[in-house]
Structure formats: C-alpha cells, structure tokens
Write a protein that holds these residues in place. Sequence first.
Motif, PDB file in Angstrom:
ATOM      1  N   GLN A 145      12.265 -15.181 -17.588  1.00 40.59           N
ATOM      2  CA  GLN A 145      12.373 -13.959 -16.790  1.00 40.59           C
ATOM      3  C   GLN A 145      10.976 -13.351 -16.643  1.00 40.59           C
ATOM      4  N   VAL A 146      10.614 -13.020 -15.415  1.00 40.49           N
ATOM      5  CA  VAL A 146       9.264 -12.539 -15.114  1.00 40.49           C
ATOM      6  C   VAL A 146       9.332 -11.187 -14.422  1.00 40.49           C
ATOM      7  N   ALA A 147       8.477 -10.258 -14.829  1.00 40.55           N
ATOM      8  CA  ALA A 147       8.380  -8.944 -14.197  1.00 40.55           C
ATOM      9  C   ALA A 147       7.213  -8.944 -13.214  1.00 40.55           C
ATOM     10  N   CYS A 148       7.486  -8.547 -11.978  1.00 34.41           N
ATOM     11  CA  CYS A 148       6.451  -8.406 -10.947  1.00 34.41           C
ATOM     12  C   CYS A 148       6.399  -6.943 -10.544  1.00 34.41           C
ATOM     13  N   PHE A 149       5.289  -6.299 -10.832  1.00 35.74           N
ATOM     14  CA  PHE A 149       5.188  -4.856 -10.641  1.00 35.74           C
ATOM     15  C   PHE A 149       4.652  -4.499  -9.259  1.00 35.74           C
ATOM     16  N   ASP A 150       5.309  -3.515  -8.642  1.00 39.02           N
ATOM     17  CA  ASP A 150       4.941  -3.094  -7.305  1.00 39.02           C
ATOM     18  C   ASP A 150       3.622  -2.332  -7.279  1.00 39.02           C
ATOM     19  N   THR A 151       3.120  -1.976  -8.461  1.00 42.38           N
ATOM     20  CA  THR A 151       1.873  -1.218  -8.556  1.00 42.38           C
ATOM     21  C   THR A 151       0.638  -2.117  -8.703  1.00 42.38           C
ATOM     22  N   TYR A 152       0.852  -3.419  -8.851  1.00 43.34           N
ATOM     23  CA  TYR A 152      -0.246  -4.350  -9.153  1.00 43.34           C
ATOM     24  C   TYR A 152      -1.339  -4.338  -8.080  1.00 43.34           C
ATOM     25  N   PHE A 153      -0.947  -4.305  -6.830  1.00 40.48           N
ATOM     26  CA  PHE A 153      -1.911  -4.398  -5.735  1.00 40.48           C
ATOM     27  C   PHE A 153      -2.905  -3.240  -5.759  1.00 40.48           C
ATOM     28  N   HIS A 154      -2.475  -2.103  -6.312  1.00 39.93           N
ATOM     29  CA  HIS A 154      -3.311  -0.896  -6.284  1.00 39.93           C
ATOM     30  C   HIS A 154      -4.066  -0.652  -7.594  1.00 39.93           C
ATOM     31  N   LYS A 155      -4.052  -1.615  -8.491  1.00 42.15           N
ATOM     32  CA  LYS A 155      -4.579  -1.371  -9.841  1.00 42.15           C
ATOM     33  C   LYS A 155      -6.066  -1.047  -9.870  1.00 42.15           C
ATOM     34  N   ASP A 156      -6.815  -1.484  -8.841  1.00 41.06           N
ATOM     35  CA  ASP A 156      -8.259  -1.252  -8.832  1.00 41.06           C
ATOM     36  C   ASP A 156      -8.679  -0.147  -7.866  1.00 41.06           C
ATOM     37  N   GLY A 179       0.654   4.102  -6.529  1.00 40.89           N
ATOM     38  CA  GLY A 179       0.849   3.362  -5.288  1.00 40.89           C
ATOM     39  C   GLY A 179       1.975   2.344  -5.444  1.00 40.89           C
ATOM     40  N   PHE A 180       2.668   2.060  -4.342  1.00 34.63           N
ATOM     41  CA  PHE A 180       3.809   1.145  -4.396  1.00 34.63           C
ATOM     42  C   PHE A 180       3.801   0.221  -3.178  1.00 34.63           C
ATOM     43  N   HIS A 181       4.887  -0.516  -2.992  1.00 34.05           N
ATOM     44  CA  HIS A 181       4.990  -1.543  -1.941  1.00 34.05           C
ATOM     45  C   HIS A 181       3.879  -2.582  -2.069  1.00 34.05           C
ATOM     46  N   GLY A 182       3.369  -2.743  -3.275  1.00 32.26           N
ATOM     47  CA  GLY A 182       2.245  -3.647  -3.491  1.00 32.26           C
ATOM     48  C   GLY A 182       2.561  -5.105  -3.208  1.00 32.26           C
ATOM     49  N   MET A 215       1.853   3.646   3.239  1.00 32.31           N
ATOM     50  CA  MET A 215       0.730   3.019   3.930  1.00 32.31           C
ATOM     51  C   MET A 215      -0.409   2.825   2.946  1.00 32.31           C
ATOM     52  N   VAL A 216      -1.263   1.845   3.246  1.00 32.31           N
ATOM     53  CA  VAL A 216      -2.382   1.552   2.362  1.00 32.31           C
ATOM     54  C   VAL A 216      -3.643   1.330   3.180  1.00 32.31           C
ATOM     55  N   ALA A 217      -4.765   1.749   2.625  1.00 29.19           N
ATOM     56  CA  ALA A 217      -6.078   1.466   3.190  1.00 29.19           C
ATOM     57  C   ALA A 217      -6.709   0.353   2.369  1.00 29.19           C
ATOM     58  N   ILE A 218      -7.112  -0.736   3.032  1.00 25.95           N
ATOM     59  CA  ILE A 218      -7.685  -1.893   2.343  1.00 25.95           C
ATOM     60  C   ILE A 218      -9.076  -2.156   2.904  1.00 25.95           C
ATOM     61  N   LYS A 219     -10.064  -2.043   2.064  1.00 25.76           N
ATOM     62  CA  LYS A 219     -11.454  -2.267   2.458  1.00 25.76           C
ATOM     63  C   LYS A 219     -12.031  -3.393   1.614  1.00 25.76           C
ATOM     64  N   ASN A 220     -12.570  -4.406   2.275  1.00 25.76           N
ATOM     65  CA  ASN A 220     -13.107  -5.586   1.579  1.00 25.76           C
ATOM     66  C   ASN A 220     -12.066  -6.220   0.661  1.00 25.76           C
ATOM     67  N   GLY A 221     -10.822  -6.244   1.134  1.00 28.77           N
ATOM     68  CA  GLY A 221      -9.748  -6.894   0.391  1.00 28.77           C
ATOM     69  C   GLY A 221      -9.167  -6.095  -0.751  1.00 28.77           C
ATOM     70  N   ARG A 222      -9.579  -4.838  -0.895  1.00 24.71           N
ATOM     71  CA  ARG A 222      -9.179  -4.027  -2.047  1.00 24.71           C
ATOM     72  C   ARG A 222      -8.469  -2.752  -1.589  1.00 24.71           C
ATOM     73  N   SER A 223      -7.396  -2.409  -2.267  1.00 27.44           N
ATOM     74  CA  SER A 223      -6.712  -1.152  -1.992  1.00 27.44           C
ATOM     75  C   SER A 223      -7.591   0.000  -2.441  1.00 27.44           C
ATOM     76  N   GLY A 229       2.071   8.146  -4.485  1.00 27.91           N
ATOM     77  CA  GLY A 229       1.259   8.463  -5.648  1.00 27.91           C
ATOM     78  C   GLY A 229       1.907   8.096  -6.956  1.00 27.91           C
ATOM     79  N   LEU A 230       2.381   9.110  -7.679  1.00 32.03           N
ATOM     80  CA  LEU A 230       2.995   8.890  -8.987  1.00 32.03           C
ATOM     81  C   LEU A 230       4.331   8.173  -8.870  1.00 32.03           C
ATOM     82  N   SER A 231       5.071   8.485  -7.816  1.00 23.34           N
ATOM     83  CA  SER A 231       6.416   7.943  -7.681  1.00 23.34           C
ATOM     84  C   SER A 231       6.675   7.487  -6.255  1.00 23.34           C
ATOM     85  N   PRO A 232       7.742   6.702  -6.040  1.00 26.49           N
ATOM     86  CA  PRO A 232       8.103   6.283  -4.678  1.00 26.49           C
ATOM     87  C   PRO A 232       8.648   7.421  -3.819  1.00 26.49           C
ATOM     88  N   MET A 233       8.709   8.651  -4.350  1.00 25.38           N
ATOM     89  CA  MET A 233       9.164   9.792  -3.562  1.00 25.38           C
ATOM     90  C   MET A 233       8.030  10.418  -2.765  1.00 25.38           C
TER      91      MET A 233
END
Length: 398
Positions: A145-156, A179-182, A215-223, A229-233
């Motif tokens: 069983q593997v957990a994939c977190f929706d916040t991973y894309f925004h970690k940096d 951040g979500f929808h990562g 929505m997300v802003a991605i510059k040079n491949g990075r979020s 923000g804190l929550s999906p609300m």
Amino acid sequence: MSTACAQYILAVNSGSSSLKFGLYQKDNLLMALHGSVKPNSSDENHFIVQDHHNEFLANHPLAHSGVLPGIKELISWLHGQRTRYPISAIAHRLVQGGPNHREPEIITPQLLKQIHQFTYLAPNHIPIALEVIKAFQAGFPDAVQVACFDTYFHKDMPAYAKHYPLPAKYQEQGLQRYGFHGLSYEYIMGKLITKSPGVLKKKVVIAHLGNGASMVAIKNGRSVDTTMGLSPMGGLVMGTRSGDLDPGVLLFLLNKGKLSTKELDDLLSRDSGLKAIAGYSDMETLVLNQARDQKAAEAITTFCYQIKRSIGALAAAMGGLDILVFTGGIGENSAVIREYICQDMAFLGIRINKRLNNKGHRIISKKNSTVTVRVMATDEAAVMAKHTQTLISKSFIS
C-alpha cells in the motif's frame, strides 16, 4: 491484454463523496481498467468499470451512497477478477500528510498514525482516506500500500509564498500553505515536457477546474505559488467550498452566528461556493440555466471573475506568462467557461480562437496570442501508479 504472470497496480483516488480508480500493468504502466463510483443525475450512486477501450465491464447503481459502500463494491468486483488481474500494489491519493510527509511512501502503521494526527488540516478528507486504506489492507493483505500526497508538487514553494504572517509557534504545528491538486499538476507538466522539453524554461499557469478548483504558477518547472493554502477549502470559489475569506468573516460567523467549529467547517466546505449563490453547484446545469436564472448567472460570473483575477496574480508572481492550461472536469469540458475566463485578457497576451475553443481543440489560442492556451485531460491515477512502480523498484519489493 493481460497474461498469467502480469501483476497490476491499483490507483485509488477517493474524495469525500466519490472515488475514481485505475488499474495498471506493473511493468509497463499500461492502463487495463478504469472506473468510478459517483452520483448520477438522479443522485443515485453508480458503480462503473471500463476497460482500456472504454467498454463497460460493470455499470450498475449501488444500494447505499458514500465512498465506503463504493469501496466495498470495488473490492468485491476485483476479487472476482483476481486471477486475471492479480494486484501487487495499491496507491492511495492522500490530500494531506502534514509538513513531513510530501513524497510518496509505503504505508506503515506508523505513517497512518502520523497522518491521523493531522486530521485537523483536512477533516473532510483524511478520515475517509484512512478508512479506505484500511478497507484495502483487509481486502488485499499481500499488496503493498502506497500513499501519494497531493501536496508533493508544491513542496519546494519559496518561503514567502509558503508561510503565513503568523507567530512561528503555529508554523511548528504544521500551519503553512501546502497547495493541492499536485498529482494533477504533475501529470500535466509531464505531458507538456514530453511535447517540448523547453517548457521547463517557461512560465506556466495550470487551472485545475472542477467541483474542487485551484491554480498553480510554475516557473522553470517549479511550483512557485498556488491558490489553495492550508486546506482544500481555500483559494477560488468552488462548487460547495467558499474559497478565501477575510478573517473577519470567520470571526463574524463564530461570534454573531454562534457557530461551533464543526458547524463552521460544514458551512465553508459543504454549503458555500456556487451552491450558496445559486442553490446548486453543478456547472453544466448552471451554464444551461444562466439565461433564465439570475442566480446561476451570478455564480458563473463569480467563478470566472476569481479565476481571471488569479491568472493575473499568478502571472505577476512569475513576471510573465507563456502557457495557460485548462484541465479538470470544468476546465477540460466547458468551452463557455473557458471563453468567459479569457475575455478581456489580451492585455496579458491571452487571445483565444472561439471556433477552436467550441470545437474542443487542444490548443485554443489565436496565432497572435503571446500566451499559448491549452486544454488538457489530467490523469492523477497514472501519476500515482508511476510513483508506486518507482517505490517498489527502489524497495526491492516484488
């Protein structure tokens, strides 16, 4: 086509009231099956399974609504197919894992305990997700069983975009902009890079628009910034979620409205947004009714206005904009909403071709548009399957 020795990865994307899933061959990640459990037009929960040719293998209503009855039906159906589709790993989308759990990881009792401690960060999502994991652990005890977190894309995300201007003690308790929808953003960027590696040097805004929207802003491949923000609300107005509010609004609701924290959470996540404006939240119905229903028109205007405003803000955060992508159920399928959003955006270089937009082309911008406007389907399950394959390989788990 499956073989006797083939093993499969199941990717499960469970929400607060529905779920989607995909089944992938472990070695080559080719999709074998996909399906969903969600309400139909009569608010009746429907269980659907389709093969890679989109032929229906199952299509029937369920006696009970909710995610867990749907999970029970899915597990039962998969058990009936276990000789043809032996499952060796199951990937789970988790909205939130707190500040220390961003990257995909194998689920252990310790991880589940730590995730449970952060329920307060996503009370409408984490408890259900944990129940789903337990159900699959019981149904497939030999599967990883593997957990994939929706916040991973925004970690940096940079600190100035990540942290709230509040005392440090709250940051230490996990209060930050996650951040979500990562998983969706990761899929879209992967597709864009495959088409043109030069995208990694571009300034990109992706609008994931559905019942939940961000929505997300991605510059040079990075979020570098995102609307949630804190929550999906948080962020944009959504189907039943309020989006961002003046903090004074929350104090008003607590003091004048005499709401408990549970009542406040229910109000902001289930009874706000488009539903609060128009009385219902389905965008397709809102669009159909807007000419004769003033409230429907108002809800659409509010939704499109906030997205338009956020495009400008995210472009400003990057110092420009090269590519705008629409994805998600609304972003991909509603030409009307895309047109409304892109109206009067020529000052930013956004000019769309109405004919291409209405016909559902993948690129809908005019030739003289300095911003390329794309419409793309997303596939969070495919990203989850890929992460799971990588984890299994690294961990030497067969």
